[in-house]
Design an enzyme around this catalytic site. Sequence first.
Site, PDB file in Angstrom:
ATOM      1  N   LYS A  97      16.216   8.213 -37.800  1.00  0.00           N
ATOM      2  CA  LYS A  97      15.032   6.718 -37.861  1.00  0.00           C
ATOM      3  C   LYS A  97      15.758   5.652 -39.439  1.00  0.00           C
ATOM      4  CE  LYS A  97      11.281   6.978 -34.600  1.00  0.00           C
ATOM      5  NZ  LYS A  97      11.561   7.990 -33.708  1.00  0.00           N
TER       6      LYS A  97
ATOM      7  N   PHE B  12       6.403  15.117 -31.393  1.00  0.00           N
ATOM      8  CA  PHE B  12       7.918  14.273 -30.088  1.00  0.00           C
ATOM      9  C   PHE B  12       9.091  14.732 -31.441  1.00  0.00           C
ATOM     10  CE2 PHE B  12       9.917  10.762 -29.898  1.00  0.00           C
ATOM     11  CZ  PHE B  12      10.016  10.882 -28.398  1.00  0.00           C
TER      12      PHE B  12
ATOM     13  N   ASP C  77      10.440  18.158 -38.942  1.00  0.00           N
ATOM     14  CA  ASP C  77      11.052  17.399 -38.260  1.00  0.00           C
ATOM     15  C   ASP C  77      10.517  16.318 -38.392  1.00  0.00           C
ATOM     16  OD1 ASP C  77      11.947  14.976 -36.940  1.00  0.00           O
ATOM     17  OD2 ASP C  77      11.441  15.549 -35.042  1.00  0.00           O
TER      18      ASP C  77
HETATM   19  C1  LIG Z   1      11.921   9.399 -33.629  1.00  0.00           C
HETATM   20  C2  LIG Z   1      11.401  10.845 -33.322  1.00  0.00           C
HETATM   21  C3  LIG Z   1      12.372  11.620 -32.884  1.00  0.00           C
HETATM   22  C4  LIG Z   1      14.081  11.098 -31.949  1.00  0.00           C
HETATM   23  O1  LIG Z   1      14.809   9.791 -32.765  1.00  0.00           O
HETATM   24  P1  LIG Z   1      16.140   9.335 -31.962  1.00  0.00           P
HETATM   25  O2  LIG Z   1      16.860   8.909 -32.508  1.00  0.00           O
HETATM   26  O3  LIG Z   1      14.240   8.466 -31.293  1.00  0.00           O
HETATM   27  O4  LIG Z   1      16.045  10.688 -30.424  1.00  0.00           O
HETATM   28  C5  LIG Z   1      12.255  12.952 -32.887  1.00  0.00           C
HETATM   29  N1  LIG Z   1      11.406  13.472 -33.667  1.00  0.00           N
HETATM   30  C6  LIG Z   1      10.258  12.750 -34.155  1.00  0.00           C
HETATM   31  C7  LIG Z   1       8.948  12.942 -35.053  1.00  0.00           C
HETATM   32  C8  LIG Z   1      10.917  11.384 -34.117  1.00  0.00           C
HETATM   33  O5  LIG Z   1       9.630  10.036 -34.978  1.00  0.00           O
END
Ligand SMILES: *Cc1c(COP(=O)(O)O)cnc(C)c1O
Length: 394
Positions: free
Chosen positions: A249, A135, A220
């Site tokens: 986050k 994600f 990420d």
């Molecule tokens: C939550 C998340 C995102 C996206 O972040 P948003 O602030 O919702 O756009 C991207 N990568 C990872 C691993 C995440 O947990």
Amino acid sequence: MSNWQELEHKYFMPTFERIPITLVRGRGARVWDEDGREYLDFVAGWAVNSLGHCHPEVVGAVTEQVKTLIQASNSFYTVPQIRLAELLVKNSCLNKVFFCNSGAEATEGAVKLARRYGKLHLGGAYEIITAKGSFHGRTLAMVSASGQSKFQQPYTPLPAGFINVEYSNIEAIKAATTSKVCAVMLEPVQGEGGVNLPDNNYLATTRAWCDQKGILLILDEIQTGVARTGTLFAYQQYGVEPDIMTLGKGLASGIPIGAILAKDRVSVFAPGEHGSTFGGNPVACAAGYATLKFIIDHDIGGNVKRVGQYFATGLKSLRQKFKFVTEVRGLGLLLAIEFSHDIARQMMTACLDGGLLVNKLKPNALRFMPPLNIGNKEVDEALSILDKVLSSQL
Ligand SMILES: *Cc1c(COP(=O)(O)O)cnc(C)c1O
């Protein structure tokens, strides 16, 4: 349904499957709903409220900044973003920072940076290998990057240039690597995709493969970073260094922020090639600085390791006690339990009734991502609610 919830149905696009409580206040690891009911919060704004709700250091820094300078364009130097960039660089393996407003923007920007690098140094290579079950955010390109068809199907045709391969399988990465590939982008631990840990040597062999091919490794760490897994960044536990890392986050305790970090050699954006109106906003960066400084100075990562271990041990005893709990997995304070059948929704609702907020990760799994500064006492409280809820299933 309360008045607020009726109004939400009237005015808000129905994108979120809301849990029927309206939160109005938070303090530490606790939140209160509009009827004054108290909950222990093990969702923490989706792994965002690193230091709990309304931590005094963060409130102080934000209040001070709001009174001083709320926004200036990126045509000018502003102090909070420089302080936060310095703190990030001094405490990571990366050298340069770009700030944006969310996780998706950070990963999207990281992909742009990798493509820029590909144009300059890899003969125009632009494809990015990502993992199934990953994600990386909700923009159109990041939906294409995220290897989950439920996010992709509603929006086809998707932007090209992403290859989704099996997670934790180095052979799949090798097989997908052609001369068109400029980078591999991975979450060290997959968060939204199920709290999936990689095999021990996956990240290290991926790093070695990227080096061999001269392509970039993007990690990420939007969910795993900022001490969530017990070290400031998860890569530190896997013995690898990324070329590019994204954060979001938990970085600013709930004020929207995202960050792209890169090694000097990979920091190839030229003036005008990337930008953001709000990115690096003084208030967000003041919140980020206060959060990160507190986490570093108080060894919150150490706390995450200890309390996370204690929590995992407690969850494992629940697995011993209840046969339908089939697995406990995770790292630090990013934990999940899986059930033998699809009872996560009713378990989550029962937890709510018991005064504990948890996240339904999958139809058969719950996720826990509490504030990073909780102690064993809060964990005991959560475990005792879970024990009651699971007992009621027997
Ligand atoms: C939550 C998340 C995102 C996206 O972040 P948003 O602030 O919702 O756009 C991207 N990568 C990872 C691993 C995440 O947990």
